[in-house]
Design a protein around this motif. Structure first.
Motif, mmCIF file in Angstrom:
data_model
loop_
_atom_site.group_PDB
_atom_site.id
_atom_site.type_symbol
_atom_site.label_atom_id
_atom_site.label_comp_id
_atom_site.label_asym_id
_atom_site.label_seq_id
_atom_site.Cartn_x
_atom_site.Cartn_y
_atom_site.Cartn_z
ATOM 1 N N PRO A 186 0.815 -1.226 0.000
ATOM 2 C CA PRO A 186 0.000 0.000 0.000
ATOM 3 C C PRO A 186 0.846 1.271 0.000
ATOM 4 N N THR A 187 1.970 1.251 0.684
ATOM 5 C CA THR A 187 2.834 2.440 0.739
ATOM 6 C C THR A 187 3.413 2.768 -0.628
ATOM 7 N N VAL A 188 3.928 1.755 -1.320
ATOM 8 C CA VAL A 188 4.502 1.978 -2.655
ATOM 9 C C VAL A 188 3.421 2.412 -3.631
ATOM 10 N N ALA A 189 2.244 1.792 -3.543
ATOM 11 C CA ALA A 189 1.144 2.167 -4.436
ATOM 12 C C ALA A 189 0.748 3.624 -4.222
ATOM 13 N N SER A 190 0.645 4.050 -2.969
ATOM 14 C CA SER A 190 0.292 5.438 -2.670
ATOM 15 C C SER A 190 1.357 6.398 -3.186
ATOM 16 N N THR A 191 2.615 5.993 -3.080
ATOM 17 C CA THR A 191 3.710 6.828 -3.579
ATOM 18 C C THR A 191 3.621 7.014 -5.088
ATOM 19 N N LEU A 192 3.283 5.939 -5.803
ATOM 20 C CA LEU A 192 3.149 6.039 -7.251
ATOM 21 C C LEU A 192 1.986 6.947 -7.645
ATOM 22 N N LEU A 193 0.899 6.898 -6.886
ATOM 23 C CA LEU A 193 -0.225 7.776 -7.182
ATOM 24 C C LEU A 193 0.151 9.237 -6.946
ATOM 25 N N THR A 194 0.933 9.486 -5.908
ATOM 26 C CA THR A 194 1.394 10.850 -5.647
ATOM 27 C C THR A 194 2.359 11.314 -6.731
ATOM 28 N N LEU A 195 3.169 10.386 -7.238
ATOM 29 C CA LEU A 195 4.111 10.708 -8.314
ATOM 30 C C LEU A 195 3.384 11.251 -9.534
ATOM 31 N N MET A 196 2.181 10.746 -9.794
ATOM 32 C CA MET A 196 1.425 11.211 -10.954
ATOM 33 C C MET A 196 1.224 12.724 -10.919
ATOM 34 N N THR A 197 0.934 13.244 -9.743
ATOM 35 C CA THR A 197 0.683 14.675 -9.616
ATOM 36 C C THR A 197 1.925 15.487 -9.966
ATOM 37 N N PHE A 198 3.073 15.052 -9.486
ATOM 38 C CA PHE A 198 4.304 15.803 -9.727
ATOM 39 C C PHE A 198 4.760 15.693 -11.180
ATOM 40 N N VAL A 199 4.531 14.536 -11.802
ATOM 41 C CA VAL A 199 4.847 14.412 -13.232
ATOM 42 C C VAL A 199 3.980 15.363 -14.040
ATOM 43 N N ALA A 200 2.697 15.429 -13.702
ATOM 44 C CA ALA A 200 1.785 16.325 -14.412
ATOM 45 C C ALA A 200 2.191 17.788 -14.241
ATOM 46 N N LEU A 201 2.689 18.125 -13.063
ATOM 47 C CA LEU A 201 3.140 19.495 -12.820
ATOM 48 C C LEU A 201 4.293 19.879 -13.742
ATOM 49 N N VAL A 202 5.162 18.922 -14.029
ATOM 50 C CA VAL A 202 6.295 19.180 -14.920
ATOM 51 C C VAL A 202 5.844 19.166 -16.377
ATOM 52 N N ALA A 203 4.993 18.206 -16.717
ATOM 53 C CA ALA A 203 4.576 18.049 -18.114
ATOM 54 C C ALA A 203 3.678 19.192 -18.585
ATOM 55 N N GLY A 204 2.869 19.738 -17.673
ATOM 56 C CA GLY A 204 1.916 20.773 -18.059
ATOM 57 C C GLY A 204 2.536 21.974 -18.730
ATOM 58 N N PRO A 205 3.488 22.655 -18.102
ATOM 59 C CA PRO A 205 4.102 23.819 -18.751
ATOM 60 C C PRO A 205 4.826 23.473 -20.047
ATOM 61 N N VAL A 206 5.413 22.275 -20.114
ATOM 62 C CA VAL A 206 6.106 21.876 -21.343
ATOM 63 C C VAL A 206 5.111 21.772 -22.499
ATOM 64 N N ILE A 207 4.001 21.072 -22.259
ATOM 65 C CA ILE A 207 2.977 20.931 -23.292
ATOM 66 C C ILE A 207 2.356 22.289 -23.608
ATOM 67 N N GLY A 208 2.123 23.096 -22.564
ATOM 68 C CA GLY A 208 1.544 24.409 -22.781
ATOM 69 C C GLY A 208 2.419 25.304 -23.635
ATOM 70 N N ARG A 209 3.717 25.296 -23.362
ATOM 71 C CA ARG A 209 4.630 26.142 -24.130
ATOM 72 C C ARG A 209 4.692 25.701 -25.593
ATOM 73 N N TYR A 210 4.708 24.373 -25.825
ATOM 74 C CA TYR A 210 4.804 23.897 -27.201
ATOM 75 C C TYR A 210 3.520 24.177 -27.977
ATOM 76 N N THR A 211 2.365 23.973 -27.337
ATOM 77 C CA THR A 211 1.109 24.240 -28.034
ATOM 78 C C THR A 211 0.931 25.734 -28.295
ATOM 79 N N ALA A 212 1.484 26.587 -27.417
ATOM 80 C CA ALA A 212 1.415 28.029 -27.648
ATOM 81 C C ALA A 212 2.221 28.421 -28.885
ATOM 82 N N ARG A 213 3.334 27.713 -29.115
ATOM 83 C CA ARG A 213 4.188 28.030 -30.256
ATOM 84 C C ARG A 213 3.696 27.379 -31.540
#
Length: 449
Positions: free
Chosen positions: A260-287
């Motif tokens: 359960p601990t590792v599973a919860s950690t992976l679910l939390t990881l999703m949020t931080f990956v999205a935080l990084v991916a969002g501006p990257v995708i946003g900047r490219y789609t803006a251009r």
């Protein structure tokens, strides 16, 4: 550019005032995500408190998302009529009342009703924030700010996963949920003090006329840009939503054998990956606005490919591959945000609310369908309940996602072609799109109607 012909600009856009307004609205969206996901870590406690089984527990999430999706068009209409400030305050009122009620609930029916109220309030927030972004920021800023809105908002899920869990075990059910509800009162003061609907002088609001409303909704729906945005949101958003809110944890623990601990950690990881991916995708789609829907297809293709690899393995996937799985799946969140930028390109500002509401329905309808399909398949394969789920059961059940990915991808390609035909029919619009503009002459620019 003024969004309505003849209006007077009163404030600068894309400056400090814009960021202050956006920051206040963003705080409300973080709270909305917190309320939306606050049951995730309280599942076992809720099952004991209400005396319910796993299927009934899942009903809380399904009902909340169903109310959210059903509210989108009404919210869009009210948003265009009354503005973001009024809708955000109404959303805060509903969420606060719903959480207070939930803190006192001691029956399944009462719990469902309170979560439905939370879902109704949640439904009013996101598109209201997007409307503020569209009006208060420059064209080149809006795609990145939109991505940041979606991604920073997901920090509410992190807050719900860790501090809320600790509070539940320290203070118990009623004080924890009542305390969470009180945050809405604090933010309401900030909304009243900080948020202004538009940087432009606003005329008297028109009354909602049923015949005219029906006509405008029909026009919004028939526009290929609306359907393109809906298809992108439908196809990209459901995988991370379903995984994070309902089936990801059982899949990782019962199917893949993680703790359960590792599973919860992976679910939390999703949020931080999205935080990084969002501006990257946003900047490219803006251009590269011409390729926005192609970028969305690339995101969906990557997610489906990784899922295919994991589900085809004869044994549980190694941990590194599961890290890749949750990381790639997380990009579906920022990928789905492209949908709102597409809608903005094909509608005047007085229709942002309705268009965004229609688009926002897509991902949540897909999420509900996927949750239901996976649940039905698991019930058929493992009628004894969650304790009897196996990896083979999850392989079959989670494969239901490919049906929606395939359908959605076909719709994206279909409406991309139709949207480009519409752009090509308007003089100067295609050149503007290829040149990097997302506000198109004769399509989304009100001052050139």
């Amino acid at each position: 550019m003024c969004p309505v012909t003849g209006t007077v600009q009163l404030h600068n856009i894309g400056r400090r005032r814009a960021y202050a307004i956006w920051g206040t609205a963003l705080a409300v969206y973080v709270l909305a995500i917190f309320h939306r996901t606050s049951l995730g870590v309280a599942g076992l406690i809720a099952a004991d408190r209400f005396g319910i089984n796993a299927s009934q527990l899942a009903t809380f999430t399904v009902l909340q998302l169903a109310v959210y999706a059903a509210m989108q068009i009404p919210v869009g209409v009210l948003l265009d009529r009354y503005g973001s400030r009024a809708l955000i305050l109404a959303g805060l009122a509903c969420m606060t009342a719903g959480q207070v009620w939930f803190s006192q609930a001691d029956s399944f029916a009462t719990g469902l009703a309170s979560r439905a109220l939370v879902g109704a309030g949640d439904a009013m927030v996101f598109t209201s924030v997007l409307r503020l972004v569209a009006l208060w920021f420059l064209v080149r800023q809006a795609p990145i700010i939109t991505q940041l809105t979606g991604m920073v908002g997901q920090m509410g899920a992190v807050i719900a996963a860790v501090p809320l869990s600790a509070a539940l075990h320290t203070w118990g059910w009623t004080p924890t949920y009542a305390g969470a509800a009180s945050l809405g009162l604090v933010l309401a003061v900030g909304v009243i003090a900080m948020i202004k609907d538009s940087p432009y002088e606003q005329g008297a609001a028109e009354k909602i006329k049923i015949r005219a409303l029906r006509h405008s909704l029909t026009e919004v729906w028939r526009d290929p840009g609306t359907r393109l945005g809906l298809s992108v949101h439908f196809t990209a958003q459901f995988a991370p939503t379903v995984f994070a809110l309902l089936w990801g944890y059982p899949f990782l623990v019962s199917g893949q054998g993680l703790s359960p601990t590792v599973a919860s950690t992976l679910l939390t990881l999703m949020t931080f990956v999205a935080l990084v991916a969002g501006p990257v995708i946003g900047r490219y789609t803006a251009r590269q606005p011409y390729y926005r829907s192609v970028i969305a297809l690339g995101v969906v293709g990557a997610i489906s490919l990784v899922w295919a690899i994991v589900l085809l393995l004869p044994d549980p996937a190694p941990l590194w591959l599961l890290v890749v799985l949750v990381s790639v799946t997380a990009t579906g969140g920022p990928g789905s945000m492209i949908a709102f930028d597409l809608a903005r390109s094909f509608h005047r500002s007085d229709r942002y609310g309705r268009a965004s509401g229609v688009v926002n329905m897509g991902g949540f309808i897909a999420s509900l369908l996927t949750m239901a399909l996976i649940g039905l398949i698991l019930d058929r394969l493992a009628p004894a309940g969650p304790e009897s789920y196996t990896l083979d059961d999850f392989r079959i059940a989670m494969s239901a996602q490919f049906l929606l990915w395939g359908f959605g991808a076909a719709m994206i390609w279909r409406y991309r072609r139709r949207s480009l035909r519409k752009v090509a029919d308007v003089p100067g619009a295609m050149d503007a799109l290829r040149g990097g503009s997302t506000l198109l002459p004769g399509i989304s620019r009100d001052d050139e109607d």
